[in-house]
Design a protein around this motif. Structure first.
Motif, PDB file in Angstrom:
ATOM      1  N   GLU A   4       0.816  -1.269   0.173  1.00  8.13           N
ATOM      2  CA  GLU A   4       0.095  -0.087   0.050  1.00  8.13           C
ATOM      3  C   GLU A   4       0.885   1.081  -0.097  1.00  8.13           C
ATOM      4  OE1 GLU A   4      -2.555  -0.613   3.519  1.00  8.13           O
ATOM      5  OE2 GLU A   4      -3.677  -2.096   2.564  1.00  8.13           O
ATOM      6  N   LEU A   5       1.874   1.148   0.847  1.00 19.39           N
ATOM      7  CA  LEU A   5       2.941   2.404   0.631  1.00 19.39           C
ATOM      8  C   LEU A   5       3.386   2.656  -0.774  1.00 19.39           C
ATOM      9  CD1 LEU A   5       4.554   4.374   2.256  1.00 19.39           C
ATOM     10  CD2 LEU A   5       6.200   2.779   2.578  1.00 19.39           C
ATOM     11  N   GLY A  16       2.476   5.674  -5.900  1.00 20.59           N
ATOM     12  CA  GLY A  16       2.551   5.479  -7.602  1.00 20.59           C
ATOM     13  C   GLY A  16       3.365   4.399  -8.235  1.00 20.59           C
ATOM     14  N   HIS A  17       3.798   3.573  -7.144  1.00 16.96           N
ATOM     15  CA  HIS A  17       4.583   2.409  -7.610  1.00 16.96           C
ATOM     16  C   HIS A  17       3.968   1.217  -7.212  1.00 16.96           C
ATOM     17  CE1 HIS A  17       7.772   5.302  -8.133  1.00 16.96           C
ATOM     18  NE2 HIS A  17       7.711   5.551  -6.963  1.00 16.96           N
ATOM     19  N   GLU A  18       4.554  -0.096  -7.737  1.00 16.61           N
ATOM     20  CA  GLU A  18       4.103  -1.216  -7.651  1.00 16.61           C
ATOM     21  C   GLU A  18       5.025  -2.223  -7.287  1.00 16.61           C
ATOM     22  OE1 GLU A  18       1.766  -4.912 -10.313  1.00 16.61           O
ATOM     23  OE2 GLU A  18       2.502  -3.010 -11.443  1.00 16.61           O
ATOM     24  N   VAL A  19       4.549  -3.327  -6.591  1.00 17.23           N
ATOM     25  CA  VAL A  19       5.563  -4.111  -5.871  1.00 17.23           C
ATOM     26  C   VAL A  19       4.755  -5.496  -6.362  1.00 17.23           C
ATOM     27  CG1 VAL A  19       6.654  -3.129  -4.084  1.00 17.23           C
ATOM     28  CG2 VAL A  19       4.688  -4.399  -3.522  1.00 17.23           C
ATOM     29  N   ALA A  64      13.180   7.122   0.366  1.00 15.21           N
ATOM     30  CA  ALA A  64      12.480   8.223   0.525  1.00 15.21           C
ATOM     31  C   ALA A  64      11.200   7.962   1.230  1.00 15.21           C
ATOM     32  CB  ALA A  64      12.124   9.255  -0.507  1.00 15.21           C
ATOM     33  N   MET A  65      10.627   6.819   0.668  1.00  9.48           N
ATOM     34  CA  MET A  65       9.298   6.472   1.351  1.00  9.48           C
ATOM     35  C   MET A  65       9.481   5.764   2.666  1.00  9.48           C
ATOM     36  SD  MET A  65       7.405   4.624  -2.002  1.00  9.48           S
ATOM     37  CE  MET A  65       8.631   3.654  -2.412  1.00  9.48           C
ATOM     38  N   PHE A  66      10.633   4.798   2.780  1.00 10.87           N
ATOM     39  CA  PHE A  66      10.726   4.386   4.140  1.00 10.87           C
ATOM     40  C   PHE A  66      11.027   5.200   5.232  1.00 10.87           C
ATOM     41  CE2 PHE A  66      12.432   0.367   1.735  1.00 10.87           C
ATOM     42  CZ  PHE A  66      11.236   0.069   1.330  1.00 10.87           C
ATOM     43  N   GLN A  67      11.750   6.387   4.919  1.00 11.82           N
ATOM     44  CA  GLN A  67      12.032   7.554   5.696  1.00 11.82           C
ATOM     45  C   GLN A  67      10.976   8.260   6.076  1.00 11.82           C
ATOM     46  OE1 GLN A  67      15.438   9.538   3.924  1.00 11.82           O
ATOM     47  NE2 GLN A  67      16.966   8.172   4.566  1.00 11.82           N
ATOM     48  N   THR A  68      10.056   8.459   5.284  1.00 12.20           N
ATOM     49  CA  THR A  68       8.895   9.296   5.468  1.00 12.20           C
ATOM     50  C   THR A  68       8.000   8.568   6.551  1.00 12.20           C
ATOM     51  OG1 THR A  68       7.693   8.273   3.740  1.00 12.20           O
ATOM     52  CG2 THR A  68       8.640  10.508   3.548  1.00 12.20           C
ATOM     53  N   GLN A  69       8.004   7.043   6.758  1.00  6.55           N
ATOM     54  CA  GLN A  69       7.171   6.061   7.517  1.00  6.55           C
ATOM     55  C   GLN A  69       7.890   5.792   8.745  1.00  6.55           C
ATOM     56  OE1 GLN A  69       3.972   5.780   6.961  1.00  6.55           O
ATOM     57  NE2 GLN A  69       4.126   6.847   5.222  1.00  6.55           N
TER      58      GLN A  69
END
Length: 237
Positions: free
Chosen positions: A39-40, A45-48, A80-85
């Motif tokens: 979900e993150l 705007g990305h996919e895993v 960047a995503m991990f750091q924001t969370q």
């Protein structure tokens, strides 16, 4: 002969429901942590997708031991995503686009889609890409080149599922090219042949010829890497 027939009958791969995998083993690996991670990525705007051996095992009706993920996000975008969370992560192999994120006691290895720009038979210099098919093309065997979205959608560019059903072990595209990218793939081929194929000596002639022509390349591979593969071959199934 009867034993082989029964083995094949009872090991039939799970059917897809409306084109999607929907088995208990698949649902079991979709933990709250994995869903939160997906979900993150989606939020930004990305996919895993689940890739590699986990997809193969799920299609064989087995619960995967490990779940590896691929993404169209770059390493910098992931950080960047991990750091924001405030998520803990390790730069496992940053030059190849791999980070390991830690969530509630679970570790997830996430790798950016990539293509091999330069290879020497042991190591590769990579470029990152947004193209899922290009990433799949650089993998060794068709049965290891599939990806699975978290909604169960199977992404199979090289008929890996068909090869699993046929108990066939084959390289993605040209066998010589795949082997030249990493000569350890010679041993990986025999490891998976021992696990997947029904008959002991039913190798495709062009694959054996490619292996024979490439065998000297194994001299470039570290003894430790060779031993790891040999140990898994000797362990069998």
């Amino acid at each position: 002969m009867l034993f082989r027939f029964l083995t094949r009958f009872f090991s039939k791969m799970p059917d897809l429901c409306n084109g999607k995998l929907c088995t208990a083993d698949f649902e079991a690996i979709l933990t709250p942590e994995l869903r939160r991670l997906a979900e993150l990525f989606f939020k930004h705007g990305h996919e895993v997708r689940i890739v590699g051996g986990a997809v193969r095992d799920l299609l064989l009706g087995k619960k995967p031991k490990d779940v590896d993920l691929a993404t169209d996000a770059t390493p910098d975008e992931m950080i960047a995503m991990f750091q924001t969370q405030c998520m803990r992560y390790i730069e496992t192999g940053l030059q190849h686009g791999t980070l390991t994120v830690h969530m509630n006691g679970s570790d997830f290895e996430v790798t950016t889609l990539r293509i091999d720009r330069v290879t020497d038979g042991r190591h590769a210099e990579v470029d990152f890409t947004k193209d899922w098919r290009l990433d799949a093309e650089r993998r060794d065997l068709t049965i290891n080149a599939m990806a699975l979205s978290l909604d169960g959608t199977l992404h199979d560019y090289f008929d890996g599922r068909g090869d699993l059903d046929r108990k066939r072990v084959a390289f993605v595209g040209d066998a010589r090219a795949r082997i030249a990218e990493d000569y350890l793939r010679i041993l990986r081929y025999f490891r998976f042949y021992g696990r997947i194929a029904e008959r002991e000596y039913c190798h495709e002639e062009d694959i054996l010829k490619a292996i024979e022509e490439s065998r000297e390349g194994l001299r470039k591979i570290a003894t430790e890497r060779i031993w790891v593969e040999m140990a898994q071959i000797l362990c069998g199934n």
